[in-house]
Write an enzyme that holds these catalytic residues in place. Sequence first.
Site, PDB file in Angstrom:
ATOM      1  N   GLU A  98       0.827  -1.211   0.000  1.00 32.57           N
ATOM      2  CA  GLU A  98       0.000   0.000   0.000  1.00 32.57           C
ATOM      3  C   GLU A  98       0.856   1.253   0.000  1.00 32.57           C
ATOM      4  OE1 GLU A  98      -3.267  -1.825   3.112  1.00 32.57           O
ATOM      5  OE2 GLU A  98      -2.789   0.293   3.226  1.00 32.57           O
ATOM      6  N   CYS A 111       3.261   8.469   1.096  1.00 33.94           N
ATOM      7  CA  CYS A 111       3.644   7.575   2.184  1.00 33.94           C
ATOM      8  C   CYS A 111       3.869   6.200   1.576  1.00 33.94           C
ATOM      9  CB  CYS A 111       2.516   7.544   3.223  1.00 33.94           C
ATOM     10  SG  CYS A 111       2.768   6.327   4.517  1.00 33.94           S
ATOM     11  N   CYS A 125      -1.936  -2.469  15.123  1.00 33.19           N
ATOM     12  CA  CYS A 125      -1.621  -2.233  13.711  1.00 33.19           C
ATOM     13  C   CYS A 125      -2.077  -3.393  12.816  1.00 33.19           C
ATOM     14  CB  CYS A 125      -0.117  -2.028  13.561  1.00 33.19           C
ATOM     15  SG  CYS A 125       0.401  -1.735  11.874  1.00 33.19           S
ATOM     16  N   LEU A 221       6.046   6.290  19.394  1.00 32.68           N
ATOM     17  CA  LEU A 221       6.237   6.182  20.839  1.00 32.68           C
ATOM     18  C   LEU A 221       5.029   5.497  21.499  1.00 32.68           C
ATOM     19  CD1 LEU A 221       8.215   6.963  23.068  1.00 32.68           C
ATOM     20  CD2 LEU A 221       7.212   9.243  23.081  1.00 32.68           C
ATOM     21  N   CYS A 339      -3.204   1.817   8.345  1.00 35.94           N
ATOM     22  CA  CYS A 339      -2.107   1.054   7.775  1.00 35.94           C
ATOM     23  C   CYS A 339      -2.486  -0.407   7.553  1.00 35.94           C
ATOM     24  CB  CYS A 339      -1.005   1.062   8.837  1.00 35.94           C
ATOM     25  SG  CYS A 339       0.522   1.641   8.284  1.00 35.94           S
TER      26      CYS A 339
HETATM   27  N1  SAH Z   1       7.215   0.592  11.493  1.00 38.70           N
HETATM   28  C1  SAH Z   1       7.275   2.018  11.424  1.00 38.70           C
HETATM   29  C2  SAH Z   1       6.510   2.636  10.274  1.00 38.70           C
HETATM   30  C3  SAH Z   1       5.196   2.051   9.884  1.00 38.70           C
HETATM   31  S1  SAH Z   1       3.802   2.314  10.917  1.00 38.70           S
HETATM   32  C4  SAH Z   1       6.853   2.626  12.745  1.00 38.70           C
HETATM   33  O1  SAH Z   1       6.477   1.894  13.636  1.00 38.70           O
HETATM   34  O2  SAH Z   1       6.947   3.833  12.884  1.00 38.70           O
HETATM   35  C5  SAH Z   1       3.390   4.009  10.699  1.00 38.70           C
HETATM   36  C6  SAH Z   1       2.754   4.647  11.913  1.00 38.70           C
HETATM   37  O3  SAH Z   1       1.373   4.282  12.037  1.00 38.70           O
HETATM   38  C7  SAH Z   1       3.398   4.251  13.209  1.00 38.70           C
HETATM   39  O4  SAH Z   1       3.491   5.371  14.071  1.00 38.70           O
HETATM   40  C8  SAH Z   1       2.423   3.245  13.754  1.00 38.70           C
HETATM   41  O5  SAH Z   1       2.585   3.062  15.120  1.00 38.70           O
HETATM   42  C9  SAH Z   1       1.113   3.884  13.356  1.00 38.70           C
HETATM   43  N2  SAH Z   1      -0.045   3.008  13.354  1.00 38.70           N
HETATM   44  C10 SAH Z   1      -0.136   1.709  13.026  1.00 38.70           C
HETATM   45  N3  SAH Z   1      -1.388   1.263  13.156  1.00 38.70           N
HETATM   46  C11 SAH Z   1      -2.120   2.296  13.575  1.00 38.70           C
HETATM   47  C12 SAH Z   1      -3.490   2.462  13.902  1.00 38.70           C
HETATM   48  N4  SAH Z   1      -4.351   1.446  13.827  1.00 38.70           N
HETATM   49  N5  SAH Z   1      -3.902   3.688  14.291  1.00 38.70           N
HETATM   50  C13 SAH Z   1      -3.025   4.724  14.374  1.00 38.70           C
HETATM   51  N6  SAH Z   1      -1.733   4.624  14.085  1.00 38.70           N
HETATM   52  C14 SAH Z   1      -1.272   3.420  13.696  1.00 38.70           C
END
Ligand code: SAH
Length: 356
Positions: A98, A111, A125, A221, A339
Amino acid sequence: MNTNKSDLSDLLSMSYEEVEKLVDEIGEKPYRAEQLYGWLHKRGASSYEDMRNLPKAMKEKLKGRVTFFFPRIREKQVSKLDGTKKYLFELADGECVESVWMSYHHGNSVCISSQVGCRMGCTFCASTLLGLTRNLTAGEMLAQVYAIERDTKERVSNVVVMGTGEPLDNYGNLVKFIRMISDGKGLCISERNITVSTCGLVPGIRKLRDENFMINLALSLHAPNDVLRRQLMPVARSYALSDIMDAMRDYYSVNRRRLTFEYSLIRGVNDSEEMAVELSGLLKGMNCLVNLIPVNPVEETAYRPAGRGDALRFKKKLENHGIHVTIRREMGRDIDGACGQLRKRDAAKRGDLQGV
Ligand code: SAH
């Protein structure tokens, strides 16, 4: 499991120097390297047919030496609210990734995904539900941007590596991608307009610092202490927050780019005012921005987004402690926002996933 697809013969993943060598090896004049590289990385050619000024014989020789694959749009969703476009691309081996295109007043941002799936296991996630299938090559990361420019007929000015996957878990290909997309012979996207988001792999953050890039670093974080973070993100069991914050500070000390901390607000889990105070303590004295994102609900989890009022209170509390905060504009709220949702749904349709 071998998660590194060999990129030896993958034309889009070859650096300029590698293309020069290839062109020499097939007995073509040196200027053909610049033409070929330009078609691939400046002009977004999707096939050899597009490369009109290259001789047919050269293309035939290339076909015998390297593979050139351009992703196919398997699905595209366009938000009626803000024009955000979400793409599901199909790769050479049939795997899907994606990418999202967003238009802001300062330009267009894409992105991209860095892996097919993810092995980090963050509990909120959707991208990690099926685990990691494989790493993306540098060419497959670049091609997401090229295919989107081709489809939208608009230039991309910002790239965020914040789609599916953990970029620092695919380190070599990530670094090659950054070099190639910022290079003058390619799209020449300024390193300052590139952001890499990580869940906090300390050795990767330290290695990235040593590359001396001017790229922005974002840390996911989501919790102000190790106890809660370990519940939300299994990776937190491997790296303590104190070590991660040290690595982030070290990164900042080299390139002086403001750090971003992403914090998905989950109702009743990490959205209390006490947690905001704890977070302020953790970030004290750092040049940073906190990006609050109401968590995107994923069917498989019980997490729900924080309410608007709680999000605003959380923001205010941080601001009272002198911390810059934004609540992320929810782009493309009406399309499968979170995501990994699009890929997951597609896999379910094909029967790869049961009961989803
Ligand atoms: N692995 C990397 C980048 C991919 S995830 C990372 O962890 O930063 C991109 C961002 O989306 C990250 O901040 C992740 O924690 C957040 N994310 C994933 N699933 C999410 C959700 N259901 N709601 C909000 N943010 C989410």
